[in-house]
Design a protein around this motif. Structure first.
Motif, short mmCIF file in Angstrom:
data_model
loop_
_atom_site.label_atom_id
_atom_site.label_comp_id
_atom_site.label_asym_id
_atom_site.label_seq_id
_atom_site.Cartn_x
_atom_site.Cartn_y
_atom_site.Cartn_z
N GLY A 21 0.84 -1.19 0.00
CA GLY A 21 0.00 0.00 0.00
C GLY A 21 0.87 1.24 0.00
N LEU A 22 0.85 1.98 -1.10
CA LEU A 22 1.74 3.12 -1.26
C LEU A 22 0.97 4.42 -1.40
N GLY A 23 -0.08 4.55 -0.59
CA GLY A 23 -0.74 5.83 -0.44
C GLY A 23 0.16 6.76 0.35
N GLU A 24 -0.38 7.84 0.89
CA GLU A 24 0.45 8.81 1.58
C GLU A 24 1.25 8.18 2.72
N ALA A 25 0.57 7.45 3.60
CA ALA A 25 1.27 6.86 4.74
C ALA A 25 2.27 5.80 4.29
N GLY A 26 1.88 4.96 3.34
CA GLY A 26 2.79 3.93 2.86
C GLY A 26 4.05 4.51 2.24
N ARG A 27 3.88 5.56 1.44
CA ARG A 27 5.06 6.20 0.84
C ARG A 27 5.98 6.78 1.90
N LEU A 28 5.40 7.43 2.90
CA LEU A 28 6.22 8.03 3.95
C LEU A 28 6.97 6.97 4.74
N TYR A 29 6.32 5.86 5.02
CA TYR A 29 7.01 4.78 5.72
C TYR A 29 8.10 4.17 4.85
N ALA A 30 7.80 3.93 3.59
CA ALA A 30 8.81 3.33 2.70
C ALA A 30 10.04 4.22 2.59
N LEU A 31 9.84 5.50 2.38
CA LEU A 31 10.97 6.42 2.22
C LEU A 31 11.73 6.59 3.53
N THR B 16 11.75 -11.00 2.35
CA THR B 16 11.49 -9.92 3.31
C THR B 16 11.45 -10.46 4.74
N GLU B 17 11.84 -9.61 5.69
CA GLU B 17 11.76 -9.95 7.11
C GLU B 17 10.52 -9.37 7.76
N LEU B 18 10.00 -8.29 7.17
CA LEU B 18 8.86 -7.59 7.75
C LEU B 18 7.97 -7.08 6.64
N ALA B 19 6.70 -7.51 6.65
CA ALA B 19 5.71 -7.00 5.70
C ALA B 19 4.77 -6.06 6.45
N ILE B 20 4.66 -4.84 5.96
CA ILE B 20 3.82 -3.81 6.58
C ILE B 20 2.61 -3.58 5.70
N SER B 21 1.41 -3.79 6.25
CA SER B 21 0.18 -3.57 5.50
C SER B 21 -0.39 -2.20 5.83
N LEU B 22 -0.45 -1.34 4.81
CA LEU B 22 -1.04 0.00 4.93
C LEU B 22 -2.02 0.20 3.79
N VAL B 23 -2.94 -0.74 3.66
CA VAL B 23 -3.84 -0.77 2.51
C VAL B 23 -5.23 -0.23 2.84
N ALA C 59 -7.81 -4.78 4.19
CA ALA C 59 -6.80 -5.47 5.00
C ALA C 59 -6.97 -6.98 4.97
N GLY C 60 -8.19 -7.46 5.06
CA GLY C 60 -8.42 -8.90 5.08
C GLY C 60 -8.06 -9.57 3.78
N SER C 61 -8.52 -9.02 2.66
CA SER C 61 -8.25 -9.64 1.36
C SER C 61 -6.76 -9.59 1.03
N VAL C 62 -6.09 -8.50 1.38
CA VAL C 62 -4.65 -8.40 1.12
C VAL C 62 -3.89 -9.41 1.97
N ASP D 162 0.07 -5.44 10.67
CA ASP D 162 -1.10 -4.73 10.17
C ASP D 162 -1.16 -3.35 10.80
N PHE D 163 -0.90 -2.30 9.99
CA PHE D 163 -0.90 -0.91 10.45
C PHE D 163 -2.26 -0.24 10.27
N ASN D 164 -3.22 -0.94 9.70
CA ASN D 164 -4.50 -0.32 9.37
C ASN D 164 -5.34 -0.10 10.62
N THR D 165 -6.08 1.00 10.64
CA THR D 165 -6.93 1.31 11.79
C THR D 165 -8.23 0.52 11.69
N SER D 166 -8.47 -0.32 12.68
CA SER D 166 -9.72 -1.09 12.74
C SER D 166 -9.94 -1.52 14.18
N GLY D 167 -11.04 -2.19 14.43
CA GLY D 167 -11.37 -2.60 15.78
C GLY D 167 -10.62 -3.84 16.23
#
Length: 256
Positions: A8-18, A54-61, A66-69, A85-90
């Motif tokens: 997931g390379l939206g705003e948050a994903g891009r900032l984390y990747a960089l 990879t050693e760490l997969a970060i989900s920011l989708v 989140a579930g399907s990914v 899983d970095f996504n905001t949910s319950g």
């Protein structure tokens, strides 16, 4: 170097990747809907390529995907790789993801991002729980990210974030309501200055951030407040203020 894949390379994903790349990680990215190569991110066209070794997969989708990914990428992770899983949910949603990860033999961590990512990028404070919390904390702290682990299974960190949201989003709703009333009375500037004064030295910046952020991110924040309401329902506590906050954010979302 620690190998990290950002899904997931939206705003948050891009900032984390960089940010993680600048901190010394070997970062790969995957997003079938966004091309972030122009920002300098090493982006792959398939999840298998992005996740290889990879050693760490970060989900920011986003919570909706989140579930399907997770179902798609968990079988692709190698031995010992952590899925975060970095996504905001319950809490229930996070617990469900942890169960899926366990079926694939992948260590899972529930990550709650505790502040807007644009402020500090990959150094945004994180609250984590779940089976892989300690391993995740060690990896991220080595890359400069502040991480606090909380006891309990996956979902514990998500629950604490939602408890905090009851206050922070509620404060935003109160400021929005006060602003509207002040404007109608011809005293908005005075009233907001009074509120800022009560909030201390950083009050003016906080008030501005609450108003601007609520307008800019109304849709996402309304979903977060819906999750907070659901969580309060499981706790059996009143949610009168949170219900009002949801009305404010939903109204802003409808206008956006």
């Amino acid at each position: 170097m620690t190998a990290v894949t950002v899904l997931g390379l939206g705003e948050a994903g891009r900032l984390y990747a960089l940010g993680l790349a600048e901190s010394g990680a070997d970062v790969r990215g995957y997003d079938p809907f966004t091309d972030a190569r122009s920002t300098g991110i090493r982006q792959f066209d398939s999840p298998a390529e992005a996740l290889a070794g990879t050693e760490l997969a970060i989900s920011l989708v986003g919570a909706g995907a989140a579930g399907s990914v997770a179902e798609q990428v968990l079988p692709l992770l190698g031995p010992g790789a952590v899925f975060a899983d970095f996504n905001t949910s319950g809490p229930d949603s996070k617990a469900g993801l942890a169960e899926v990860a366990a079926r694939h033999g992948v260590p899972f961590v529930d990550v709650a991002v505790m502040a807007p990512v644009p402020r500090a990028g990959s150094r945004t404070p994180l609250l984590v729980s779940g089976p892989a919390a300690d391993r995740f904390a060690a990896l991220m702290e080595s890359l400069g990210a502040p991480v606090q682990t909380v006891p309990g299974p996956a979902g514990a960190a998500a629950g604490r974030k939602l408890l905090r949201s009851v206050f922070m989003k509620g404060l935003a709703g109160l400021v929005l309501e006060s602003s509207a009333a002040g404007q109608a009375a011809g005293a908005e500037e005075w009233l907001l200055a009074e509120i800022a004064g009560e909030l201390g030295p950083e009050g003016p910046a906080l008030v501005a951030r609450l108003i601007e952020g609520s307008h800019t991110h109304a849709v996402r924040r309304a979903h977060e407040v819906e999750d907070s309401l659901a969580y309060l329902g499981t706790l059996g506590t009143p949610a009168w203020m949170t219900e009002g906050t949801l009305r404010w954010l939903s109204a802003l979302a409808a206008d956006s």
